[in-house]
Design an enzyme around this catalytic site. Structure first.
Site, PDB file in Angstrom:
ATOM      1  N   ARG A 180       0.817  -1.210   0.000  1.00 22.97           N
ATOM      2  CA  ARG A 180       0.000   0.000   0.000  1.00 22.97           C
ATOM      3  C   ARG A 180       0.851   1.260   0.000  1.00 22.97           C
ATOM      4  NH1 ARG A 180      -4.306  -1.266   3.266  1.00 22.97           N
ATOM      5  NH2 ARG A 180      -3.520  -3.328   2.816  1.00 22.97           N
ATOM      6  N   THR A 181       2.006   1.214   0.630  1.00 19.16           N
ATOM      7  CA  THR A 181       2.886   2.380   0.556  1.00 19.16           C
ATOM      8  C   THR A 181       3.319   2.610  -0.889  1.00 19.16           C
ATOM      9  OG1 THR A 181       3.699   1.992   2.793  1.00 19.16           O
ATOM     10  CG2 THR A 181       5.076   3.332   1.377  1.00 19.16           C
ATOM     11  N   LYS A 206      23.332  -9.635  -7.492  1.00 16.26           N
ATOM     12  CA  LYS A 206      24.702  -9.823  -7.994  1.00 16.26           C
ATOM     13  C   LYS A 206      25.728  -9.174  -7.073  1.00 16.26           C
ATOM     14  CE  LYS A 206      23.124  -9.988 -12.812  1.00 16.26           C
ATOM     15  NZ  LYS A 206      22.888  -9.133 -13.993  1.00 16.26           N
ATOM     16  N   ARG A 220      12.484   2.046   0.185  1.00 14.39           N
ATOM     17  CA  ARG A 220      12.078   1.183   1.301  1.00 14.39           C
ATOM     18  C   ARG A 220      13.149   0.136   1.465  1.00 14.39           C
ATOM     19  NH1 ARG A 220       6.832   0.511   4.112  1.00 14.39           N
ATOM     20  NH2 ARG A 220       6.986  -1.451   5.223  1.00 14.39           N
ATOM     21  N   HIS A 244       9.419   5.942   9.096  1.00  8.73           N
ATOM     22  CA  HIS A 244       8.465   5.847   7.999  1.00  8.73           C
ATOM     23  C   HIS A 244       7.663   7.147   8.017  1.00  8.73           C
ATOM     24  CE1 HIS A 244       5.869   4.390   5.033  1.00  8.73           C
ATOM     25  NE2 HIS A 244       5.145   3.523   5.689  1.00  8.73           N
TER      26      HIS A 244
END
Lengths: 304, 304, 304
Positions: free
Chosen positions: A53-54, A82, A103, A131
């Protein structure tokens, strides 16, 4: 704003917060006037862990401003596999886009990444860290429903691990709020957060029973108690059951009570509340779009 | 249309169907005139199970209308993993977007979800339930190639489990069609579907051999026989081999025959057919875009 | 360009290459003039294996031209899982979009796919085969920093398996370049590539030690030595350690040296180089956007 990046809610003064919330109110009042404001702008989405949802609301926000997004996709399919460093990844993506949303599962990742890029970077959650856009949309929802002045708020559930709660409580110290914390003993506010709140001059009370304080609340902010915090399943069910809200619970509440929840919920709020005037948690989720539009608008305006 | 949501093909009257198909024909005739019709509109894609081509063609359709999409992503990376209910998920996504497309593995999911949202919702497949936009694009392809009046159609392959086939057959009862069903005994049309077709006054014939009926067909609709329906691998190969179409098979067909397939195909239609005038299955897939554009245009027009 | 598709760098003449690079330079000089050039155009992204930065930069390129993308998503969630052929997949996606980008693990996939579609198709890497847009952005970066005439370039690292290196070396034969190849014995240029370079009249030298040649280089192109090429972990560390660049190494270099790397890097270039004027690898990655914009612009212009 005087900031290039948004890394934590703590970096925001009361003036910063009000600037974002006022802009969000403008968006809500007149969304069409923002519809082409950032046409041609690309926002890079760097989600090193999932967050539906963010991510969706940042994407909707950028598109509602007339811009578009470029999504790094999941870490499984990226150069990170990698062995690429976070610093390299953000420096590459920076060159494709005009701003970044990050995030990451590790606390401090956003701060570190921000030191390597010149475009505005927004922290969309860094592990146990911050956040800030969640805090801003929480504040906006409170302001729209109850006002931020002379606020009496109850914050209930998992107060020990809840990053959302710590950020919100800290941000509220910019305003004249009385904060009641309601949780089982085992999930009380960490000592460090309590200390910070006291240092900031906040009025803080702690409870184990919501009934002690419900009648005086303007806002009740409910959070999820996570099963994985309990070694014993029965203990979890016993505790979680005590911190659920239903129509019976709310009989003691003021008619003007605003019930919030960062979502997703499991059983913390009974569905029978959804149709009542108390329920503001879907509105709260939806506020993610105008608040993130406001924030992006301010950051892009400054970086232009 | 008189509908807020599109949940099943059954809900559509002949007038509804013709409204969508006529609009799709307008799109095909003049795509540019639709290119900005829904600028600024966001379509939420909620796919609870994978479906590449349905998702891509909804996405292309919305973008060809000047709008954009916001994609929930895979269920693995979503709040669903944290135990969120379908009702909560769609109520959150609704706040980010102007319309929803839902795909879900469980029958009835679209109907249930539609009861919780105010924006138009389109069912893009709910398990063994419905997939109405597939039916609309099938009808559009038939109308463009053979016409829907006085149609003689053969439907071949897995008629027992094929959701696509049941919806199409039911929708065709709105028109004056003779329907021939061709399948092995073990994959015959379910009794309930046959009953519904008879009730609707349809002319229905059943066969085990395509040669019995091929010469009289205007349209041959081929579907995939799925290996997983057969406990015995050899039995699968024997049966599947009998329900394949190649150049030899089509020697008995009318020159005007239209061959359709919902795709993906495996071996049901030999590649040697691809370059012939019979082959309309890629055109059929491509019709997903104008038909979904038409549908979204009609739903958004009404909800505006 | 005289091409409908871009499948290999080898198909490009010097004139083709210069056409793309000149257009990319126009993009860089005046990006705004390209911002709406392909409004309404949809680019289909068919990535049969992951490739974050190639995909992101194609997506950014198309969006910077005013268009949009439709992404097939991962193979795990696609019809490919149901046994669909590559030819069928690209023929379906072609109908949703105006051009295609294809990445596939198998050499020759792009050529094969291009034979089934009418829209322009760009090869974004086909296994051990080709990746022509990487070569174009490498050439663009060289031209912007050192010029393509009278160039002396060193190419270092894994020269045996490095697709990027083979394409670049071949493309440079169109220009008057002296090419020095620096690698451990076990990762030398394959005989076939060396033969092709000689046939094309290239001036080629091979070395095992970068110090032999560093002072005379205009450009040093570093590639990653992959751990999985070595049966013995210690051997890998010993070899990889000898082919790393740090500030000490570069003391012997010209002040005008341009250091490039296709990224992601692991330890091949020490972070202390990042802030110096030598470092052009992030610029090189960023050049993926204007170069792909230029290429798409040329292909779409011709197909219009």
């Amino acid at each position: 704003m005087r900031h290039d990046h948004l890394l934590t809610a703590n970096q925001l003064t009361r003036e910063d917060i009000e600037l974002v919330l006022d802009r969000a109110a403008e968006v809500d009042a007149n969304p069409a006037s923002f519809g082409q404001r950032h046409a041609g702008t690309l926002l890079g989405l760097c989600f090193f862990e999932p967050s539906t949802r963010t991510k969706m609301s940042f994407e909707a926000a950028m598109k509602r401003l007339g811009g578009d997004v470029v999504d790094m996709g999941s870490v499984d399919s990226s150069s990170v596999k990698k062995g690429e460093s976070l610093a390299d990844t953000v420096r590459v993506v920076e060159g494709y886009t005009d701003a970044l949303v990050l995030r990451h599962p590790l606390m401090g990742a956003a701060k570190m990444a921000s030191e390597f890029v010149d475009v505005p970077l927004v922290n969309a959650g860094d592990g146990a860290g911050h956040h800030p856009t969640q805090t801003l949309l929480d504040l906006y929802t409170i302001r729209e429903n109850a006002g931020l002045d002379d606020l009496t708020i109850g914050i209930m559930g998992d107060l020990k691990y809840g990053r959302t709660v710590h950020s919100l409580a800290t941000a509220l110290t910019n305003f004249d709020a009385t904060q009641h914390f309601v949780s089982p003993e085992s999930l009380k506010l960490p000592r460090s957060v309590r200390y910070d709140l006291h240092e900031a001059g906040a009025t803080v009370r702690e409870h184990t029973d919501i009934e002690e304080v419900l009648p005086q609340l303007d806002v009740l902010y409910v959070t999820r108690i996570q099963r994985e915090r309990f070694p014993d399943e029965n203990e979890y069910h016993r505790i979680a059951g005590e911190y659920q809200i239903d129509a019976g619970t709310l009989q003691a509440a003021s008619d003007d009570l605003t019930v919030m929840h960062p979502l997703p919920r499991v059983d913390e709020i009974a569905p029978e509340i959804d149709g009542t005037d108390y329920a503001r948690y879907f509105e709260q989720a939806h506020n993610g779009v105008p608040v993130r539009m406001a924030l992006l608008d301010l950051l892009l305006e400054d970086s232009a």
